[in-house]
Scaffold this motif. Structure first.
Motif, PDB file in Angstrom:
ATOM      1  N   THR A   1     -36.779   2.645 -14.939  1.00  0.00           N
ATOM      2  CA  THR A   1     -37.428   2.607 -13.725  1.00  0.00           C
ATOM      3  C   THR A   1     -36.531   1.770 -12.584  1.00  0.00           C
ATOM      4  O   THR A   1     -35.767   0.770 -12.565  1.00  0.00           O
ATOM      5  CB  THR A   1     -38.971   2.118 -13.686  1.00  0.00           C
ATOM      6  N   ARG A   2     -37.091   2.575 -11.390  1.00  0.00           N
ATOM      7  CA  ARG A   2     -36.653   1.299 -10.173  1.00  0.00           C
ATOM      8  C   ARG A   2     -37.248   0.006  -9.979  1.00  0.00           C
ATOM      9  O   ARG A   2     -37.530  -0.663  -8.810  1.00  0.00           O
ATOM     10  CB  ARG A   2     -37.002   2.765  -8.729  1.00  0.00           C
ATOM     11  N   GLY A   3     -38.272  -0.040 -10.166  1.00  0.00           N
ATOM     12  CA  GLY A   3     -39.117  -1.040 -11.082  1.00  0.00           C
ATOM     13  C   GLY A   3     -40.968  -1.307 -10.423  1.00  0.00           C
ATOM     14  O   GLY A   3     -41.269  -0.059  -9.999  1.00  0.00           O
ATOM     15  N   ILE A   4     -41.599  -2.687 -10.544  1.00  0.00           N
ATOM     16  CA  ILE A   4     -42.993  -2.233 -10.586  1.00  0.00           C
ATOM     17  C   ILE A   4     -42.856  -3.226  -9.439  1.00  0.00           C
ATOM     18  O   ILE A   4     -42.022  -4.360  -9.255  1.00  0.00           O
ATOM     19  CB  ILE A   4     -44.312  -2.102 -11.446  1.00  0.00           C
ATOM     20  N   PRO A   5     -44.241  -3.230  -8.825  1.00  0.00           N
ATOM     21  CA  PRO A   5     -45.338  -2.025  -8.073  1.00  0.00           C
ATOM     22  C   PRO A   5     -44.466  -0.642  -7.710  1.00  0.00           C
ATOM     23  O   PRO A   5     -43.083  -1.040  -7.985  1.00  0.00           O
ATOM     24  CB  PRO A   5     -46.385  -3.072  -7.188  1.00  0.00           C
ATOM     25  N   ASN A   6     -45.634   0.478  -7.589  1.00  0.00           N
ATOM     26  CA  ASN A   6     -44.608   1.491  -7.485  1.00  0.00           C
ATOM     27  C   ASN A   6     -44.477   1.992  -6.640  1.00  0.00           C
ATOM     28  O   ASN A   6     -45.468   1.976  -5.807  1.00  0.00           O
ATOM     29  CB  ASN A   6     -45.759   3.160  -8.506  1.00  0.00           C
ATOM     30  N   TYR A   7     -43.165   2.365  -6.021  1.00  0.00           N
ATOM     31  CA  TYR A   7     -42.520   3.031  -4.139  1.00  0.00           C
ATOM     32  C   TYR A   7     -42.402   3.726  -5.321  1.00  0.00           C
ATOM     33  O   TYR A   7     -41.073   4.556  -4.104  1.00  0.00           O
ATOM     34  CB  TYR A   7     -42.220   1.705  -4.063  1.00  0.00           C
ATOM     35  N   TYR A   8     -41.933   4.881  -6.250  1.00  0.00           N
ATOM     36  CA  TYR A   8     -41.610   5.519  -6.000  1.00  0.00           C
ATOM     37  C   TYR A   8     -41.842   7.032  -7.170  1.00  0.00           C
ATOM     38  O   TYR A   8     -42.504   8.375  -5.996  1.00  0.00           O
ATOM     39  CB  TYR A   8     -39.885   5.594  -7.263  1.00  0.00           C
ATOM     40  N   GLY A   9     -41.830   7.018  -8.284  1.00  0.00           N
ATOM     41  CA  GLY A   9     -42.569   7.828  -8.744  1.00  0.00           C
ATOM     42  C   GLY A   9     -43.189   7.681 -10.330  1.00  0.00           C
ATOM     43  O   GLY A   9     -43.261   6.515 -10.408  1.00  0.00           O
ATOM     44  N   GLY A  10     -43.107   8.302 -11.207  1.00  0.00           N
ATOM     45  CA  GLY A  10     -43.732   8.613 -12.397  1.00  0.00           C
ATOM     46  C   GLY A  10     -43.943   8.112 -13.207  1.00  0.00           C
ATOM     47  O   GLY A  10     -44.535   7.088 -13.391  1.00  0.00           O
TER      48      GLY A  10
ATOM     49  N   VAL B   1     -44.592  -9.088 -21.654  1.00  0.00           N
ATOM     50  CA  VAL B   1     -43.885  -8.268 -21.252  1.00  0.00           C
ATOM     51  C   VAL B   1     -42.788  -8.362 -19.605  1.00  0.00           C
ATOM     52  O   VAL B   1     -43.337  -8.859 -19.124  1.00  0.00           O
ATOM     53  CB  VAL B   1     -44.892  -6.745 -20.794  1.00  0.00           C
ATOM     54  N   THR B   2     -41.541  -7.707 -20.292  1.00  0.00           N
ATOM     55  CA  THR B   2     -41.189  -7.599 -18.968  1.00  0.00           C
ATOM     56  C   THR B   2     -40.379  -6.203 -18.759  1.00  0.00           C
ATOM     57  O   THR B   2     -39.896  -5.644 -19.199  1.00  0.00           O
ATOM     58  CB  THR B   2     -39.326  -8.363 -19.337  1.00  0.00           C
ATOM     59  N   VAL B   3     -40.393  -6.541 -17.228  1.00  0.00           N
ATOM     60  CA  VAL B   3     -39.977  -5.170 -16.270  1.00  0.00           C
ATOM     61  C   VAL B   3     -38.849  -4.646 -15.732  1.00  0.00           C
ATOM     62  O   VAL B   3     -38.808  -6.252 -14.626  1.00  0.00           O
ATOM     63  CB  VAL B   3     -41.107  -4.369 -15.355  1.00  0.00           C
ATOM     64  N   TYR B   4     -37.508  -4.284 -15.969  1.00  0.00           N
ATOM     65  CA  TYR B   4     -36.733  -4.697 -15.093  1.00  0.00           C
ATOM     66  C   TYR B   4     -36.532  -3.807 -13.189  1.00  0.00           C
ATOM     67  O   TYR B   4     -36.592  -2.852 -13.670  1.00  0.00           O
ATOM     68  CB  TYR B   4     -34.996  -4.539 -15.623  1.00  0.00           C
ATOM     69  N   ASN B   5     -36.407  -4.038 -12.627  1.00  0.00           N
ATOM     70  CA  ASN B   5     -36.493  -3.727 -11.373  1.00  0.00           C
ATOM     71  C   ASN B   5     -35.349  -4.469 -10.932  1.00  0.00           C
ATOM     72  O   ASN B   5     -34.691  -4.728 -11.077  1.00  0.00           O
ATOM     73  CB  ASN B   5     -37.471  -4.985 -10.580  1.00  0.00           C
ATOM     74  N   SER B   6     -35.079  -2.928  -9.339  1.00  0.00           N
ATOM     75  CA  SER B   6     -33.624  -3.077  -8.475  1.00  0.00           C
ATOM     76  C   SER B   6     -33.505  -4.016  -7.758  1.00  0.00           C
ATOM     77  O   SER B   6     -34.435  -4.483  -7.476  1.00  0.00           O
ATOM     78  CB  SER B   6     -33.686  -1.400  -8.139  1.00  0.00           C
ATOM     79  N   HIS B   7     -32.394  -4.865  -7.397  1.00  0.00           N
ATOM     80  CA  HIS B   7     -32.196  -6.285  -6.949  1.00  0.00           C
ATOM     81  C   HIS B   7     -32.834  -5.995  -5.681  1.00  0.00           C
ATOM     82  O   HIS B   7     -32.982  -6.865  -5.159  1.00  0.00           O
ATOM     83  CB  HIS B   7     -31.097  -6.770  -6.945  1.00  0.00           C
ATOM     84  N   ASN B   8     -32.847  -4.261  -4.731  1.00  0.00           N
ATOM     85  CA  ASN B   8     -33.089  -4.401  -3.736  1.00  0.00           C
ATOM     86  C   ASN B   8     -34.763  -3.636  -3.609  1.00  0.00           C
ATOM     87  O   ASN B   8     -35.240  -2.924  -2.383  1.00  0.00           O
ATOM     88  CB  ASN B   8     -31.921  -3.626  -3.308  1.00  0.00           C
ATOM     89  N   HIS B   9     -35.605  -3.793  -4.657  1.00  0.00           N
ATOM     90  CA  HIS B   9     -36.590  -3.341  -4.859  1.00  0.00           C
ATOM     91  C   HIS B   9     -37.797  -4.209  -4.016  1.00  0.00           C
ATOM     92  O   HIS B   9     -37.601  -5.470  -3.220  1.00  0.00           O
ATOM     93  CB  HIS B   9     -37.653  -3.421  -5.835  1.00  0.00           C
TER      94      HIS B   9
ATOM     95  N   ALA C   1     -42.889 -11.962 -11.016  1.00  0.00           N
ATOM     96  CA  ALA C   1     -44.182 -11.805 -12.225  1.00  0.00           C
ATOM     97  C   ALA C   1     -44.656 -11.235 -10.892  1.00  0.00           C
ATOM     98  O   ALA C   1     -44.880 -10.849  -9.525  1.00  0.00           O
ATOM     99  CB  ALA C   1     -44.050 -12.703 -12.669  1.00  0.00           C
ATOM    100  N   TRP C   2     -45.350 -10.428 -11.489  1.00  0.00           N
ATOM    101  CA  TRP C   2     -46.150  -9.231 -11.216  1.00  0.00           C
ATOM    102  C   TRP C   2     -47.475  -8.851 -12.277  1.00  0.00           C
ATOM    103  O   TRP C   2     -46.663  -8.245 -13.046  1.00  0.00           O
ATOM    104  CB  TRP C   2     -46.020  -7.729 -11.056  1.00  0.00           C
ATOM    105  N   ASN C   3     -49.108  -9.558 -11.518  1.00  0.00           N
ATOM    106  CA  ASN C   3     -49.594  -9.489 -12.471  1.00  0.00           C
ATOM    107  C   ASN C   3     -49.609 -10.190 -14.236  1.00  0.00           C
ATOM    108  O   ASN C   3     -50.259  -8.786 -14.609  1.00  0.00           O
ATOM    109  CB  ASN C   3     -50.483  -7.832 -12.559  1.00  0.00           C
ATOM    110  N   GLY C   4     -49.112 -11.360 -14.144  1.00  0.00           N
ATOM    111  CA  GLY C   4     -48.620 -11.333 -15.838  1.00  0.00           C
ATOM    112  C   GLY C   4     -46.978 -11.019 -16.102  1.00  0.00           C
ATOM    113  O   GLY C   4     -47.195 -11.576 -17.569  1.00  0.00           O
ATOM    114  N   VAL C   5     -46.768 -10.038 -15.125  1.00  0.00           N
ATOM    115  CA  VAL C   5     -45.853  -9.613 -16.108  1.00  0.00           C
ATOM    116  C   VAL C   5     -44.480 -10.122 -15.853  1.00  0.00           C
ATOM    117  O   VAL C   5     -43.843  -9.840 -14.836  1.00  0.00           O
ATOM    118  CB  VAL C   5     -45.263  -7.576 -15.420  1.00  0.00           C
TER     119      VAL C   5
END
Length: 377
Positions: free
Chosen positions: A10-19, A38-46, A52-56
Motif C-alpha cells: 500500500t501507499r501507507g496509513i492512515p488512508n489518503y488513497y484507496g481501498g 504489526v508494521t505497515v510500510y509507507n511511502s517516504h512522501n506519505h 507509529a500510528w495507533n500502536g502500529v
C-alpha cells in the motif's frame, strides 16, 4: 499466539488513497489491539511522517513514483521487500500484486507469505492491451510465489479456484454501522434527505462515471448531482470538460474525511455505485453502512453484496430512468434497512479483523508445522 506481522503493498496509513490503504488501517490497528506486533510500510512522501500510528509501527521506504510515474511503484515495492527481508517477520501480508509479484523470488523465505489477490486488475479498461497482458502475468506470479491467498469477494474466490486450482480464503472489507452518536451530531437540516444524487469514485473509465453522468445529463431532473473524486487525472479532466455546461452536476473533488462522507451518503436521494471491476468495494460498503439508497452497476461483484436491495443499471437509459422515477417510500426504506443489517452481521470490522487474525495464525502454523512454534511473552 502473538505474531510479528508486516503489511506491504500500500501507499501507507492512515488512508489518503484507496481501498487497500483503507482496510490496512483497520486490520493493522485491530491486530495490534489483539496483541500482535504489526508494521505497515509507507511511502517516504506519505503525508503522515511519524514512526507509529495507533500502536502500529510505520516504516517509510523510498518511493520514486513522483519522479518516474507508475514505474516507481515497482521500485517502491522492491525497497519495502528488501527491508522486510532483514526483519524476520512471522507473517507478511501483501495487499495486491500489481507491482510486487515480479519480485516474488525475493519474498522472505522465513516468513509466511499471504497475498490479498485484489480484483482482476487486468480487466480494467484504463489499461492498454500490453499492460493488461502484463497484469495477467503478474497475477500468475503472485499465485506462484505466495503461499496463501485472500479473496475479498466470493466471485474472486471462484475465479482463482477455476483458473489456478487454489483455495483462497474469502475475507471481505468492512464498514462501521451508522451510529446513534452520528445521528445525534447531525443538524436538523442534515437529518433531512437533501435534493441531490451522489457518486463517489476514482475517476477511471471502469467506474462507469461517464455512463452515470450522461444518463443524468439526459434526464429532466431538477436535482443536483454531486461527484466526489480527484479529477486531476486525464479521465477526470475529460469528464469535467464534457459536463461543464450542465449546472446541475457539481464536482467536489476528493474527500477523505469519513464523517463528512457518511453524512453526504446518508443524505443523498440516491447513491450511484458504478464500479464494475474488482472485488467487494469499500465505498459500496460505506454507502450501505451510511444507510444510503443505492443504484449499482449491474455486475456479479455488486450483486453478490447487494442482492435484491438495490436498483441496478447497465447503460445511460437505465440511469435516466432511475433518476426520473425512483421514489423514497416503504420498499426503498426496506432496501436501506436490509443493507444496514448486512453490515452489522457480515461486513463489520470486528468480524473482518478476527478473520484476518485467524487466517494469519492458521497459515503461520501450516508454514511452520515442522518447526517449533514461536511464542512471544
Amino acid at each position: 499466539m502473538k505474531l510479528r506481522i508486516a503489511i506491504l503493498g500500500t501507499r501507507g496509513i492512515p488512508n489518503y488513497y484507496g481501498g487497500f490503504e483503507h482496510i490496512s488501517e483497520y486490520v493493522s490497528e485491530g491486530l495490534v489491539k489483539r496483541g500482535h506486533k504489526v508494521t505497515v510500510y509507507n511511502s517516504h512522501n506519505h503525508p503522515y511522517q511519524n514512526d507509529a500510528w495507533n500502536g502500529v509501527e510505520i516504516k517509510h521506504c523510498y518511493d520514486p513514483e513522483y519522479l518516474m510515474g507508475a514505474a516507481g511503484q515497482f521500485v517502491y515495492d522492491l525497497n519495502c521487500l528488501m527491508d522486510a527481508r532483514k526483519q524476520n517477520y512471522d507473517v507478511i501480508l501483501l495487499m495486491g500484486y500489481t507491482s510486487s509479484s515480479v519480485w516474488g523470488r525475493l519474498y522472505p523465505k522465513q516468513s509466511t507469505i499471504i497475498t490479498n489477490m485484489d480484483g482482476l486488475e487486468w480487466k480494467r479498461s484504463k489499461y492498454s492491451k500490453p499492460i493488461q497482458r502484463f497484469l495477467k502475468y503478474a497475477e500468475r506470479l503472485a499465485v506462484k510465489h505466495s503461499q496463501y491467498y485472500i479473496s475479498d469477494s466470493s466471485i474472486i474466490k471462484t475465479y482463482l479456484a477455476d483458473k489456478y486450482d487454489i483455495d483462497s480464503r474469502y475475507i471481505p472489507y468492512g464498514a462501521d454501522p451508522f451510529s446513534l452518536n452520528e445521528r445525534e451530531q447531525m443538524s436538523k437540516k442534515q437529518a433531512l434527505k437533501e435534493d441531490y444524487f451522489l457518486l463517489m469514485a476514482r475517476m477511471e473509465p471502469e467506474n462507469n462515471i461517464e455512463t452515470i453522468l450522461q444518463g443524468f445529463n439526459s434526464s429532466n431532473s431538477r436535482k443536483q448531482f454531486v461527484v466526489l473524486g480527484n479529477t486531476e487525472n486525464r479521465f477526470g479532466k475529460f469528464i469535467t470538460h464534457k459536463f461543464k455546461n450542465d449546472n446541475r452536476i457539481k464536482f467536489k473533488g476528493a474527500i477523505y474525511d469519513t464523517p463528512s462522507i457518511r453524512v453526504l451518503q446518508n443524505n443523498s436521494y440516491l447513491y450511484f455505485h458504478g464500479h464494475s471491476v474488482g472485488g467487494t468495494n469499500p465505498s459500496l460498503l460505506e454507502a450501505m453502512a451510511s444507510e444510503a439508497l443505492i443504484a449499482a452497476h449491474n455486475n456479479p461483484f455488486n450483486r453478490s453484496v447487494l442482492n435484491a436491495d438495490a436498483f441496478y443499471f447497465s447503460n445511460e437509459g437505465d440511469v435516466c430512468n432511475l433518476v426520473e422515477n425512483v421514489q423514497r417510500q416503504n420498499n426503498e426504506q426496506a432496501m436501506v434497512n436490509n443493507n444496514a443489517h448486512k453490515i452489522k452481521q457480515h461486513f463489520n470490522w470486528d468480524n473482518v479483523v478476527n478473520q484476518y487474525e485467524e487466517f494469519a495464525i492458521e497459515c503461520y502454523l501450516k508454514h511452520n508445522h515442522d518447526r517449533p512454534v514461536k511464542t512471544q511473552q
